[in-house]
Scaffold this active site. Structure first.
Site, PDB file in Angstrom:
ATOM      1  N   GLU A 262      92.383 -42.522   5.650  1.00  0.00           N
ATOM      2  CA  GLU A 262      93.268 -43.017   6.697  1.00  0.00           C
ATOM      3  C   GLU A 262      93.065 -44.528   6.894  1.00  0.00           C
ATOM      4  O   GLU A 262      94.009 -45.281   7.031  1.00  0.00           O
ATOM      5  CB  GLU A 262      92.999 -42.257   7.993  1.00  0.00           C
ATOM      6  CG  GLU A 262      94.269 -41.670   8.558  1.00  0.00           C
ATOM      7  CD  GLU A 262      93.985 -40.716   9.694  1.00  0.00           C
ATOM      8  OE1 GLU A 262      93.000 -39.959   9.604  1.00  0.00           O
ATOM      9  OE2 GLU A 262      94.757 -40.751  10.659  1.00  0.00           O
TER      10      GLU A 262
ATOM     11  N   ARG B  76      81.054 -30.804   2.444  1.00  0.00           N
ATOM     12  CA  ARG B  76      81.288 -29.445   2.963  1.00  0.00           C
ATOM     13  C   ARG B  76      81.793 -28.487   1.894  1.00  0.00           C
ATOM     14  O   ARG B  76      81.648 -27.274   2.020  1.00  0.00           O
ATOM     15  CB  ARG B  76      82.245 -29.517   4.157  1.00  0.00           C
ATOM     16  CG  ARG B  76      81.566 -30.126   5.377  1.00  0.00           C
ATOM     17  CD  ARG B  76      82.547 -30.363   6.493  1.00  0.00           C
ATOM     18  NE  ARG B  76      82.899 -31.757   6.633  1.00  0.00           N
ATOM     19  CZ  ARG B  76      84.002 -32.203   7.231  1.00  0.00           C
ATOM     20  NH1 ARG B  76      84.876 -31.346   7.723  1.00  0.00           N
ATOM     21  NH2 ARG B  76      84.244 -33.492   7.317  1.00  0.00           N
TER      22      ARG B  76
END
Ligand SMILES: O=P(O)(O)OC[C@H]1O[C@H](OP(=O)(O)OP(=O)(O)O)[C@H](O)[C@@H]1O
Ligand SMILES: Nc1ncnc2[nH]cnc12
Length: 184
Positions: A104, A67
């Site tokens: 994560e 992105r």
């Protein structure tokens, strides 16, 4: 001194869509596609970054896969600068430098072409969002390894509760974001 919020921050933030429980339960996904789709907000977004960086003697804009490419390449074009892609592992064809970082769950690697910038280059690093900060820090390390100075890291969104913006600041990297969201 903190950087003042840009003029159109609320207007831009209102056009970011929150998708609950995607890609997994508990995650509030901040989706920038409505912002890109609308020509007026897309232009405001790009102009906000261009106004901030047009006087900062930047040599090059680097964007993070995927992105960060959307925003970074347009900002580079508008600043009359070249664009450097920092890609996920295994996508760049020439000699590369690599940096692993923690997600994560698990880890990932980003790469840069070894000749993407030269010592002393003043680089603006662009991505869409800062969560844990791992991606931005790994990308900055790649640029620094090639001898560049990361003038600033820039993103549309900060998720401050995930701690990334604090970590980035702790690495001595200036961070500029347009808006932030509470929660994940
Ligand atoms: O601050 P962090 O915890 O590192 O997270 C931020 C990164 O996560 C997202 O990319 P993602 O890895 O989902 O890849 P994508 O752009 O290919 O969707 C986002 O676009 C940032 O690059
Ligand atoms: N909550 C989130 N929304 C969009 N992109 C992300 N990348 C990491 N966390 C994200």
């Amino acid at each position: 001194m903190s950087i003042p919020k840009p003029l159109y921050a609320d207007y831009i933030q209102q056009r970011i869509r929150t998708v609950p429980d995607w890609p997994q339960p508990g995650v509030q996904f901040r989706d920038i596609t409505p912002l890109l789709q609308d020509p007026k907000t897309f232009r405001l977004l790009v102009d906000t970054f261009v106004h901030r960086y047009m006087d900062m003697q930047i040599d090059l804009v680097a964007g993070v896969d995927a992105r960060g490419f959307i925003l970074g390449s347009v900002v580079a074009y508008e600043l009359n600068l070249g664009f450097v892609p920092i890609r996920k592992k295994g996508k760049l064809p020439y000699l590369t430098e690599a940096e692993e970082y923690e997600l994560e769950y698990g880890s990932a690697t980003v790469e840069i072409h070894a000749d993407a910038c030269k010592p002393g280059d003043r680089v603006l690093l662009v991505d869409d969002l800062v969560a844990t900060g791992g991606t931005m820090i790994a990308a900055a390390r790649l640029l620094q390894r090639l001898g560049a100075t990361v003038v600033e890291a820039a993103a549309i969104v900060d998720l401050p509760e995930l701690g990334g913006s604090r970590l980035i600041a702790g690495q001595g990297i200036e961070l500029y974001t347009i808006c932030d969201f509470a929660g994940h």
